[in-house]
Design a protein around this motif. Structure first.
Motif, mmCIF file in Angstrom:
data_model
loop_
_atom_site.group_PDB
_atom_site.id
_atom_site.type_symbol
_atom_site.label_atom_id
_atom_site.label_comp_id
_atom_site.label_asym_id
_atom_site.label_seq_id
_atom_site.Cartn_x
_atom_site.Cartn_y
_atom_site.Cartn_z
ATOM 1 N N VAL A 43 0.818 -1.216 0.000
ATOM 2 C CA VAL A 43 0.000 0.000 0.000
ATOM 3 C C VAL A 43 0.850 1.263 0.000
ATOM 4 O O VAL A 43 0.321 2.366 -0.184
ATOM 5 N N LEU A 44 2.143 1.125 0.226
ATOM 6 C CA LEU A 44 3.053 2.266 0.193
ATOM 7 C C LEU A 44 3.849 2.334 -1.106
ATOM 8 O O LEU A 44 4.634 3.264 -1.304
ATOM 9 N N SER A 45 3.646 1.374 -1.983
ATOM 10 C CA SER A 45 4.395 1.346 -3.238
ATOM 11 C C SER A 45 3.938 2.482 -4.151
ATOM 12 O O SER A 45 2.797 2.947 -4.089
ATOM 13 N N LEU A 49 -0.001 3.839 -4.723
ATOM 14 C CA LEU A 49 -0.379 5.194 -4.327
ATOM 15 C C LEU A 49 -0.867 6.017 -5.513
ATOM 16 O O LEU A 49 -1.764 6.850 -5.379
ATOM 17 N N GLU A 50 -0.310 5.757 -6.677
ATOM 18 C CA GLU A 50 -0.683 6.530 -7.854
ATOM 19 C C GLU A 50 -1.974 6.038 -8.499
ATOM 20 O O GLU A 50 -2.815 6.843 -8.926
ATOM 21 N N PRO A 53 -5.154 3.922 -4.671
ATOM 22 C CA PRO A 53 -5.166 4.118 -3.209
ATOM 23 C C PRO A 53 -6.526 3.817 -2.590
ATOM 24 O O PRO A 53 -6.616 3.570 -1.386
ATOM 25 N N ARG A 56 -6.920 0.685 -0.406
ATOM 26 C CA ARG A 56 -6.068 0.520 0.783
ATOM 27 C C ARG A 56 -6.761 -0.252 1.891
ATOM 28 O O ARG A 56 -6.178 -1.165 2.483
#
Length: 315
Positions: A43-45, A49-50, A53, A56
């Motif tokens: 979820v932080l990749s 994120l782009e 999201p 999540r």
């Protein structure tokens, strides 16, 4: 460690065990996370994120389900099995009665942890409406112990099981402690982890003491054989293959374009902790090997030299 220490262990259990002292924890309906972001790199990749999201919560809830499932497997299928065998005097390594009594308190604790974990899984599904995906039938330890046992004579298989469980119990204590301190996570989940930690700290000392007792009586030949087993165990125990496979399964269940799906797959496949002295869990494992007396044995220090600090000192 003496029988007197085990009497105090039993007293501590009566006064401190969460099954004796904690109420049922209820999952809140608030804006806090159910699972720490830092423990789910997907979820932080950059790609996530782009491009997605909005997924999540789904990913974090599914990862929480996996965590719960891992806890249940660890405690009911592995730790419970070993502790129960010791408690009922069916283990090939003999232990005093006081040790066996303490082992039965571990059985009670671990089964209770599994019960609480399943309660949280059910509460989460009711609160979120998100049903769990197919969850893994094994954890890393499920594979690491049999793989290591295959490299020792039959009479040492229970010793491998004992050492493997002790390593895992000492590792999970530090892992749970980090989880319990994360302020971004729901209070009930942090409380669940804190309760677990209260018992696991006691368990870590219990298993360390048993390994120390065993090691004091092990022959030089058996010590040498078990020393050679340790790196094999760690290679299987510290792998991220099961987590990677689960993350790839998660990606398959996201409603995203094929190109984004492939990009996320590439990012997940690139996530790995090489099993070297820099691995985040190695310092905990080396600490256990010192406390149990194994690392002070030359053959163990030699077998584990790749994981020792650059100074190479086992002390």
């Amino acid at each position: 460690m003496t029988a007197a220490d085990y009497r105090s262990f039993a007293t501590d259990w009566e006064q401190q065990a969460t099954i004796r002292t904690r109420p049922r924890r209820l999952l809140e309906d608030d804006d806090k996370l159910i699972y720490p972001l830092c423990r789910q790199p997907l979820v932080l990749s950059a790609g996530f994120l782009e491009h997605c999201p909005q997924w999540r919560e789904f990913v974090l809830v599914q990862t929480f389900y996996k965590f719960i499932n891992d806890v249940v497997i660890f405690e009911t299928e592995i730790v419970d099995k070993t502790a129960r065998s010791i408690a009922k005097n069916r283990f090939s390594i003999p232990f005093p009665v006081a040790c066996r009594y303490a082992a039965m308190t571990v059985v009670v604790d671990e089964d209770y942890h599994a019960l609480v974990a399943l309660d949280f899984m059910q509460q989460t599904q009711e609160k979120t409406g998100i049903a769990p995906l197919a969850l893994p039938a094994a954890i890393e330890l499920s594979r690491a112990i049999p793989s290591a046992q295959a490299h020792v004579p039959a009479h040492l298989r229970d010793a491998v099981e004992l050492i493997g469980v002790a390593i895992a119990e000492n590792t999970v204590t530090h892992d749970v402690a980090a989880f319990a301190k994360d302020d971004s996570v729901k209070q009930s989940v942090r409380g669940l982890m804190a309760d677990h930690l209260a018992d696991e700290g006691r368990h870590a000392s219990f298993w360390t003491g048993l390994v120390r007792l065993y090691w004091q009586t092990a022959s030089e030949a058996d010590r040498h054989c078990l020393a050679q087993m340790l790196p094999i165990f760690l290679q299987h125990y510290l792998t991220n293959d099961l987590q990677r496979d689960f993350d790839l399964l998660l990606i398959d269940h996201l409603d995203i374009s094929p190109s984004v799906r492939e990009a996320l797959r590439v990012e997940v496949n690139a996530l790995a902790f090489p099993i070297t002295r820099q691995h985040p869990l190695i310092s905990n494992i080396m600490g256990f090997l010192r406390r149990s007396g194994l690392l002070q044995t030359p053959c163990v220090a030699q077998a584990m030299s790749a994981y020792l600090p650059v100074s190479g000192s086992p002390s």
